[in-house]
Design an enzyme around this catalytic site. Sequence first.
Site, mmCIF file in Angstrom:
data_model
loop_
_atom_site.group_PDB
_atom_site.id
_atom_site.type_symbol
_atom_site.label_atom_id
_atom_site.label_comp_id
_atom_site.label_asym_id
_atom_site.label_seq_id
_atom_site.Cartn_x
_atom_site.Cartn_y
_atom_site.Cartn_z
ATOM 1 N N LYS A 145 89.314 51.953 42.928
ATOM 2 C CA LYS A 145 88.244 52.962 43.074
ATOM 3 C C LYS A 145 87.574 52.737 44.434
ATOM 4 O O LYS A 145 86.525 52.101 44.550
ATOM 5 C CB LYS A 145 87.262 52.835 41.904
ATOM 6 C CG LYS A 145 86.418 54.083 41.675
ATOM 7 C CD LYS A 145 85.734 54.018 40.324
ATOM 8 C CE LYS A 145 84.598 55.013 40.212
ATOM 9 N NZ LYS A 145 84.987 56.415 40.322
HETATM 10 N N1 PMP Z 1 89.677 59.768 38.051
HETATM 11 C C1 PMP Z 1 88.857 59.699 39.112
HETATM 12 C C2 PMP Z 1 89.345 60.123 40.432
HETATM 13 C C3 PMP Z 1 87.524 59.244 38.936
HETATM 14 O O1 PMP Z 1 86.698 59.179 39.977
HETATM 15 C C4 PMP Z 1 87.084 58.880 37.646
HETATM 16 C C5 PMP Z 1 85.670 58.419 37.444
HETATM 17 N N2 PMP Z 1 85.550 57.033 37.667
HETATM 18 C C6 PMP Z 1 87.992 58.964 36.581
HETATM 19 C C7 PMP Z 1 89.280 59.415 36.822
HETATM 20 C C8 PMP Z 1 87.589 58.548 35.192
HETATM 21 O O2 PMP Z 1 87.438 57.143 35.141
HETATM 22 P P1 PMP Z 1 86.467 56.458 34.103
HETATM 23 O O3 PMP Z 1 86.815 56.993 32.779
HETATM 24 O O4 PMP Z 1 86.768 55.007 34.238
HETATM 25 O O5 PMP Z 1 85.085 56.803 34.498
#
Ligand code: PMP
Length: 292
Positions: A145
């Site tokens: 991320k």
């Molecule tokens: N894909 C992307 C590109 C994101 O930014 C997020 C948000 N973090 C998600 C998927 C979903 O991830 P999570 O369920 O861990 O928040």
Amino acid sequence: MNGEFVPWDDAKVHVLTHTLHYGSGVFEGIRAYETATGPAIFRLPEHIDRLIYSGKALNMTLRWSRDELIEAVVETVRKSGHPSCYIRPLAFYGYGKMGVNPIGNPVELIIACWPWGAYLPHDMVDLKVSSFIRIHPQSTVADAKIVGHYVNSIMSILELQGTHYHESLLLDTDGAIAEGPGENFFMVKGGEILTPSLGTILPGITRRTIIEIASDLGIPVREQKILLADALSAEEAFYTGTAAEVTPIRSIDDAILGTGKIGPITEKIKSTYLSAVRGELPQYEHYLTRIA
Ligand code: PMP
């Protein structure tokens, strides 16, 4: 901020902060929910593990251990006094020397939290398939991320300006569905839930939770390549994410999915997820870090 509580207005960085110029930061989005016995943070250790993993992709060594980071998030939420909030840890290369190579700059860390309601404030969303392709896994560490990755998401969102669409949908280089700009994609067909395999997407913590909830509910889930044409014939679809929670999708490129109403499987998954995060379901209690 770097181990100390700082008043909101004093949480400042230098204009030559490396990450501000080159996108060399990593972050998390976490939620604390109001429960019957006070705030509880959902899947905090998993978010901290992903933060550490993302940092490693950029050669970052954080000054704090996993347990210290977990405790710092808990303390931040406790001190904020918010009954529920969104939590944003961000590790970044700070100010030291200019140039693309980040090594030699200090690795800084902030944790902020604030009340944040629905990320996509609609009962259902209309998606537009982006003309931008999701970042290729061989171009970067796609499952980390990383701040800079969000330029790809931003491009897809800016395409929606002035249109009736609520959110974008990004495809991979093969034309298969990857994910949303900040959400993972799920669809329902023939009583089965399908979601894109890991590879080009962020391995969402909500995605993982939804897969578990679905199997606990006895709904089969398959992780596989999903072509856009397959998605257009879905009976139901939804986005998942810590911020977006479970957001039902009404249409993709104006093609209405199923009845155009929230489908029964989406409804069940969404209500179970919201009960789990609010501490109403004992079988998911181990995912909560309670702020006593
Ligand atoms: N894909 C992307 C590109 C994101 O930014 C997020 C948000 N973090 C998600 C998927 C979903 O991830 P999570 O369920 O861990 O928040």
